[in-house]
Structures are given as C-alpha cells and as structure tokens.
Design an enzyme around this catalytic site. Structure first.
Site, mmCIF file in Angstrom:
data_model
loop_
_atom_site.group_PDB
_atom_site.id
_atom_site.type_symbol
_atom_site.label_atom_id
_atom_site.label_comp_id
_atom_site.label_asym_id
_atom_site.label_seq_id
_atom_site.Cartn_x
_atom_site.Cartn_y
_atom_site.Cartn_z
ATOM 1 N N CYS A 139 -0.029 -1.736 0.135
ATOM 2 C CA CYS A 139 0.566 -2.503 1.455
ATOM 3 C C CYS A 139 2.091 -1.865 1.623
ATOM 4 O O CYS A 139 2.680 -1.778 0.945
ATOM 5 C CB CYS A 139 0.434 -3.705 1.194
ATOM 6 S SG CYS A 139 0.962 -4.588 2.906
ATOM 7 N N HIS A 162 0.271 -6.133 -4.323
ATOM 8 C CA HIS A 162 -0.420 -7.641 -4.079
ATOM 9 C C HIS A 162 -1.496 -7.590 -3.171
ATOM 10 O O HIS A 162 -1.777 -8.539 -2.445
ATOM 11 C CB HIS A 162 0.886 -8.287 -3.302
ATOM 12 C CG HIS A 162 1.036 -7.558 -1.926
ATOM 13 N ND1 HIS A 162 1.877 -6.455 -1.794
ATOM 14 C CD2 HIS A 162 0.752 -7.717 -0.676
ATOM 15 C CE1 HIS A 162 1.826 -5.993 -0.604
ATOM 16 N NE2 HIS A 162 1.353 -7.041 0.287
ATOM 17 N N CYS A 179 -4.593 -9.084 1.628
ATOM 18 C CA CYS A 179 -3.333 -9.209 2.157
ATOM 19 C C CYS A 179 -3.443 -8.529 3.664
ATOM 20 O O CYS A 179 -3.697 -9.343 4.553
ATOM 21 C CB CYS A 179 -2.071 -8.410 1.590
ATOM 22 S SG CYS A 179 -0.869 -8.314 2.728
HETATM 23 ZN ZN LIG Z 1 0.677 -6.857 2.103
#
Ligand SMILES: [Zn+2]
Ligand SMILES: [Zn+2]
Length: 376
Positions: A40, A61, A169
């Site tokens: 990400c 994450h 996420c």
């Molecule tokens: Zn993220």
C-alpha cells in the site's frame, strides 16, 4: 522463532531483508503465517518520512495469512483459520466501537509506538537481539507476524488470500469512502482524484452505487484506462493545471460540479489535488479527504468565504469508515458474486526480496493498481 523480514532503518534507504527473532504470542494475541501482503502506498509515506516513525521498523499493513498458534484468551480464531489483518484494531468495547466507528477505536492510540498493547516488542534482530518496531500490530513485510485478536478477522478458507489481503486496507478504504462515507445515491456525480489502489476501489464503489457520472482524475493515463475498466464514465489527465481540470469537470456536469469529490493522493500534492476536488464540487457538495498528507503540512487551499457562501463540506475518512467486522464479509460476498473486482486490482506479484522494487514502482507513480507480495 526465526523468520525473514524487510526492515527499514532510515528514510529513503533500501529496506534490508534479514533474520528476525519473533516472540511467541502473548495473551490475546496470535502467531500468523503470512500468505500475502499488498504493498500500500501508505507505507511509502513512512519510507520517505512524510509521516515520521521510530526506526528500525518492519512496515506492511495489508496482509492475510493462516493462524499458527493462539495465545491465552483468544476465542474468535484457532490454528488453521484463514485471516485478514486489519491495519486498525477494534476492541469492541470502547465508545467508538460501540457507536459504529471501530475505525476510531481507542486502541488506535497505541499504534504510534511500534510496541504491542502491553508496551513491549515482539520483533528482535536475530544477530544481536536489538528490538525492532512493529507497524500497526501487523508488520506484514515478514514471513510471520504477531497480531492481537482486535486486528484479525476470520475469512473463508476457500478464497485466495493473495486477493483477500486487499480488504485489510486499500480496497476497504477506497470502496468504503464511496459507499459508507458518501452514501452515493443512484445518479449522483463524483470526482475521484488519484487512481491507485484506493481510487480504483472508490470507482468500483461509486459504480456499484449507481453514480451517474464518475470522473476519474490522475496524472498517469495508464491509471485512467484502469479506472475506465472499473467503471469511470469520464477521465481527465491532470497536467498539473488545476484550473484546466476543474473546467473539464464543470463541462462534464453542465456547469454544476459534482456532488462529491474524493482526494486519494495525499503526500506533498495536496495543494493541487484538494484544489481540484474543492473547486470541482457543486454548491453544497462534500469533499472527502482520504489520502495521507505530509505531517509537516498544516494548511489546505480552501478559501473561507467560498466555503461558507457555497455551503461546501469537508470530511476526513479513515479506513473507508468501515465497520470492518461487518463490511469485510459483505465485500467477500460481493467478490464471490463478481460484483467487486479484486483479481483485476492486482497488477503484479512479487517475492519479499523484491520489496525495494515495489516501493520504487510506487514512487515512480507507475501504472500499478496493487502490487502483492506472496510468501507461499
Ligand atoms: Zn494502506
Ligand atoms: Zn474500540
């Protein structure tokens, strides 16, 4: 136990793949063998120092994996279960969790430290025992991780974890911004600025909500052609001339502007991207800020007079305003029905050893939607 992980020692320096000693899970925690993690763009904000953190640290994450061992008191999963890790924990007991905002759970206050909930470390450098900071209780650029039960959600074991990881996420953040934060109604119009993983998920959310016009804006034409595949009705290349982009938005919307706009770029770009989002809004429209900006930057380019006279609204959005124990299973159902596209979001797969290439690709702003690292 010993495992390999990618450690960041200094801003803008290559991550180092090395042996890490990982402690066993303590009470309320579990050991997870990671199967995949999305790369990400938020991690890059820590890499570049846009958002300062304590080093050394193991970033990552957006992970999914299989539970290997559970600590005392863990009840919602058992060894062998497939899980998605959420980058924000939810305790289920605090004021925010109880009022439908687990994305604002009080456990979030502990996320800045690099330690776990009991204020100790789980990761240590194998060569000399030096403590290594963890990231958001998930640290997914590693073969294994320790996470508290508050950060883990059980998912079906017959779906690919190398796709479900995006729900931890990026996908949930982008799709939720459109569907949870904006509650787009059929026929409403949206501008989406920034068409990486988050923006493309928002395009999907807007399309599935029946938005009448979905205007995607990006500096990269390749990303705009992906946005079209996911449901954008119009695309605008941002040639770093915000007025030109705003004129096009007004032309597309018969001079009105869009009902909603979404900022997904952040970093040091917000003077330009917020201007596009804000000026491209209709009277009374809402601008949703989702991108992670530079911490040292303290202002947005929004004039106070125009703000009140045009009755515009500005709202921050965190993790797609998701109630993730409810929303992620919903998204999994929609994925199975083919109504949301996760497979198409993944443009390339890598091994952990290639993590620096992944970061470089994000910094170059290349045509990637999502890069995924696989451990199996
Ligand atoms: Zn993220
Ligand atoms: Zn809570």
């Amino acid at each position: 136990m010993r495992m390999k992980a990618a450690v960041l020692y200094e801003v803008n320096q290559p991550l180092v793949i090395e042996e890490i000693e990982l402690d066993p899970p303590k009470s309320g925690e579990m050991l997870i063998k990671l199967v995949a993690t999305g790369v990400c763009h938020s991690d890059v904000h820590y890499y570049t120092g846009d958002v300062p953190r304590e080093f050394p640290i193991i970033l990552g994450h957006e992970g999914a994996g299989i539970v290997e061992q559970v600590g005392e008191g863990v009840t919602s999963v058992q060894p062998g279960d497939h899980v998605v890790l959420t980058f924000l924990p939810s305790c289920g007991r605090c004021r925010w969790c109880h009022t439908g905002h687990p994305n604002m759970c009080d456990l979030g206050a502990k996320l800045r430290t690099g330690k776990y909930l009991d204020d100790t470390y789980r990761h240590h450098r194998a060569s000399d025992g030096k403590d290594i900071n963890s990231f958001l209780f998930v640290s997914t650029y590693a073969e294994y991780t320790i996470s508290p039960e508050a950060s883990v959600l059980k998912v079906p074991d017959y779906l690919p974890l190398e796709r479900l990881c995006l729900l931890g996420c990026g996908f949930t953040t982008g799709f939720g911004a459109a569907t949870n934060a904006a509650h787009i109604k059929p026929g409403e119009t949206v501008t989406i600025v920034g068409c990486g993983g988050l923006g493309l998920a928002a395009v999907q959310g807007a399309a599935l909500s029946g938005a009448g016009k979905i205007i995607a804006v990006d500096v990269h034409e390749a990303k705009l052609s992906m946005a079209k595949q996911f449901g954008a009705t119009h695309t605008i290349v941002n040639r770093h001339n915000w007025k030109e982009v705003v004129e096009e938005i007004h032309e597309i919307t018969w001079g009105v502007g869009t009902d909603y706009s979404f900022e997904f770029v952040g970093s040091d770009q917000t003077d330009e991207t917020v201007k596009i989002c804000y000026e491209g809004l209709r009277k009374g429209g809402t601008l949703f800020m989702v991108g992670v900006g530079r911490v040292s930057k303290k202002t947005l380019p929004i004039g106070p007079t125009n703000f009140s006279l045009w009755r515009k609204k500005l709202q921050g959005v965190l993790f797609g305003d998701a109630q993730f124990r409810v929303d992620i299973p919903r998204y999994i159902d929609l994925y199975q029905q083919g109504q949301i596209k996760l497979d198409e979001m993944v443009t390339q797969e890598f091994r952990l050893e290639e993590i620096n290439t992944c970061f470089q690709n994000l910094l170059d702003g290349s045509k990637m939607a999502r890069q995924v690292i696989r451990y199996d």
